[in-house]
Motif scaffolding. Structure first.
Motif, short mmCIF file in Angstrom:
data_model
loop_
_atom_site.label_atom_id
_atom_site.label_comp_id
_atom_site.label_asym_id
_atom_site.label_seq_id
_atom_site.Cartn_x
_atom_site.Cartn_y
_atom_site.Cartn_z
N LEU A 219 26.46 49.69 26.70
CA LEU A 219 27.11 49.32 27.95
C LEU A 219 27.76 47.95 27.75
N THR A 220 29.09 47.94 27.66
CA THR A 220 29.84 46.71 27.46
C THR A 220 30.36 46.22 28.80
N LEU A 221 29.94 45.03 29.20
CA LEU A 221 30.33 44.46 30.49
C LEU A 221 31.46 43.46 30.30
N ALA A 222 32.33 43.36 31.32
CA ALA A 222 33.46 42.43 31.25
C ALA A 222 33.58 41.65 32.55
N SER A 223 33.89 40.36 32.40
CA SER A 223 34.18 39.52 33.56
C SER A 223 35.65 39.65 33.90
N GLU A 224 36.09 38.88 34.87
CA GLU A 224 37.50 38.92 35.25
C GLU A 224 38.39 38.52 34.08
N GLN A 228 41.02 42.99 31.11
CA GLN A 228 42.20 43.61 30.51
C GLN A 228 41.90 44.11 29.11
N GLN A 229 41.17 43.29 28.33
CA GLN A 229 40.81 43.71 26.97
C GLN A 229 39.88 44.91 27.01
N LEU A 230 38.96 44.93 27.97
CA LEU A 230 38.05 46.07 28.11
C LEU A 230 38.83 47.35 28.39
N TYR A 234 39.04 50.60 26.00
CA TYR A 234 38.60 51.88 26.56
C TYR A 234 39.66 52.96 26.35
N ASN A 235 40.93 52.63 26.63
CA ASN A 235 42.01 53.61 26.45
C ASN A 235 42.13 54.03 24.99
N GLY A 263 29.49 38.39 38.67
CA GLY A 263 30.39 37.96 37.61
C GLY A 263 30.88 39.09 36.72
N VAL A 264 30.56 40.32 37.07
CA VAL A 264 30.98 41.49 36.28
C VAL A 264 32.03 42.27 37.06
N GLU A 265 33.17 42.49 36.43
CA GLU A 265 34.24 43.27 37.05
C GLU A 265 34.08 44.77 36.79
N ALA A 266 33.68 45.11 35.58
CA ALA A 266 33.55 46.52 35.20
C ALA A 266 32.79 46.61 33.89
#
Length: 543
Positions: A219-224, A228-230, A234-235, A263-266
């Motif tokens: 599970l890789t979490l990304a902030s704001e 975009q890199q996440l 993913y794509n 603090g996590v966007e997705a």
């Protein structure tokens, strides 16, 4: 005829005026004959005799072995002389015992160490692999699995106990969540290899390997700042066929109630073919299988490499340079003895110390292209094992926080492994493998306790440190034929993801050696040429 070699940054060394194909040229320059099977070696003219009592010596410490030196003209003559000598000595011993009236040993009984045949130093091999960790053992396995008796493979490993090996000190994760297509493909093959390991690495008469693969995903979490890199990663992963899912912060909370999404966007979760496994079991099984197929492991350190110029080939680049062919290696045994071994192909799989092997032939010490060193160095990383009985539980994947801190479940007793790669300016000393407990208190624990509140009451159970073979150029693996050496392959610099990609890299190197080209996964972009051309291929998802 003069062969002119161009230093191409996209392809292997190419012979401009040669009438041979790439495959034929590679084998011709490496000293291998070409057949319809893809390889014809000097070992094909005789059949090696096996001693059933010593068929699998791969995991024993042989540091006190003494090697018999046999002068020979060719491998066939060497084998004939050795076998003749052994047969004569055996019958002399039997005849002597009969004359003295001593009882004979029954078949299958252990031999007295004084009468045991001496171990023979392998003075020649077709492929010499420097480094017997998971990468070198994968190369040895894939070569022997494909060529069998048609190829003589010797692996030199400095640390036969593997106490300091990066392989056995790793966390053992496997994922497809990368930003470079080749890394995704290599890990996809890696997990396929793990699933089939019971049959692929089975050895007759021994228990089947148990890699202990836990398919609980990453599970890789990304902030704001990293969303975009996440999304881009993913794509790409979906395009390459990886089974991953994109989850918003709301969906993350619904699926993992124990997770604090502040603090996590997705996040991206691996649905299949991701998780972790036992690194030691993979190394042990690869090595055992390679030895059962005929590969020979030697405990020692390569302390010298001898090369010669190829007069008929020059390299066209910054300056006119000759292509070199590495002929032999000096190996220093643990007891200080030095021996020489000749070979046709050299594979450098020495992990964090691969640059030291390069220096033995002048890589990084000369002018022009020779001034480009192998940009790999050891980086110390800490792994902490904590006890948290109220932790996330069985449905916990390997979680990567936006700041790079990770944790995963270890077994079923409330234990979790965790760690974090330090910032560049805070890299710890590599003089030893001592653990920094203040780093855990100041950096790791606060992060995982914030992300999972139940970790606030954890207790440190144990810890250890290991080395990354860190590629300072772009944190990506370096694979393939060195452009200035006609017979030296590199497999190093994976910066922490080598354990999961070893099966795929081993297969790729095998294809280049036996077939002259990549046949399954094209790894040309991971070649050393990109370092000379200063065109990095950054992996943006390093843990």
């Amino acid at each position: 005829m003069l062969y002119i070699i161009r230093a191409s940054v996209r392809t292997f060394v190419e012979c401009r005026t040669s009438k041979f194909s790439t495959r034929q040229s590679l084998c011709r320059f490496a000293g291998l004959g070409w057949t319809t099977r893809g390889v014809s070696s000097s070992t094909k003219k005789y059949k090696r005799q096996k001693d059933p009592a010593r068929q699998f010596p791969e995991l024993e410490d042989r540091s006190d072995d003494h090697y018999r030196k046999i002068k020979h003209v060719n491998p066939y003559q060497r084998t004939y002389d050795i076998l003749t000598s052994d047969v004569k000595n055996f019958y002399k011993s039997v005849k002597s015992k009969i004359n003295r009236g001593e009882p004979q040993e029954s078949r299958g009984s252990s031999m007295d160490s004084r009468n045991r045949p001496e171990k023979i130093w392998p003075s020649y091999c077709d492929v010499l692999v420097v480094g017997g960790g998971v990468m070198g053992s994968s190369v040895a396995y894939h070569l022997k699995e494909r060529a069998l008796q048609g190829l003589n493979v010797v692996v030199v490993e400095h640390d036969s106990t593997y106490k300091k090996a990066s392989t056995v000190l790793s966390v053992g994760g496997i994922r497809q969540q990368f930003s470079v297509p080749e890394n995704i493909q290599l890990s996809m093959y890696g997990v396929e290899f793990l699933r089939k390991s019971k049959s692929l690495l089975a050895v007759e008469g021994m228990d089947p390997p148990d890699i202990q693969f836990n398919p609980h995903g990453y599970l890789t979490l990304a902030s704001e700042a990293g969303i975009q890199q996440l999304i881009e990663n993913y794509n790409l992963q979906r395009e390459m066929g990886a089974k991953v899912d994109f989850l918003s912060a709301v969906k993350l909370k619904q699926r993992f109630p124990w997770l604090n999404t502040d603090g996590v966007e997705a996040g991206v979760i691996g649905l299949e073919n991701e998780g972790w496994f036992d690194p030691w079991s993979l190394l042990f099984s690869l090595k055992r299988k390679a030895v059962s197929l005929g590969a020979q492991y030697v405990t020692g350190k390569v302390t010298g490499l001898n090369s010669e110029l190829q007069d008929e080939m020059i390299l066209e680049g910054v300056a006119m340079s000759n292509i070199r062919h590495i002929k032999s290696a000096e190996v220093t045994l643990p007891n200080g003895e030095k021996h020489s071994i000749n070979f046709s192909i050299l594979v450098v799989a020495a992990g964090a110390w691969s640059s030291e092997v390069g220096h033995l032939v002048g890589i990084g010490d000369g002018d022009g292209i020779m001034s480009f060193p192998v940009p790999v160095e050891p980086r110390k990383r800490y792994v902490y094992c904590v006890h948290a009985p109220n932790g996330p539980g069985l449905n916990s994947p390997l979680v990567i926080d936006p700041n790079g801190t990770y944790f995963r479940r270890e077994g079923l007793g409330g234990l979790y492994l965790c760690g974090q790669s330090p910032k560049e300016v805070n890299e710890p000393s590599i003089d030893n493998l001592e653990v920094d407990y203040e780093y855990f208190e100041d950096e790791v624990w606060p992060t995982i306790a914030h992300r999972v509140p139940s970790f606030e009451n954890l207790k440190l159970h144990t810890s250890w440190a290991g080395y990354y073979d860190y590629n300072t150029f772009d944190q990506n693996g370096i694979v393939g034929l060195h452009p200035l050496f006609s017979n030296m392959f590199l497999t190093t610099g994976f910066s922490g993801h080598g354990i999961q990609q070893a099966p795929g890299v081993g297969r790729a190197v095998m294809e280049c050696i036996l077939q002259g080209e990549y046949c399954t996964i094209n790894l040309e972009r991971l070649g050393f040429d990109r370092i000379i051309a200063n065109t990095p291929l950054f992996e943006k998802n390093i843990v």
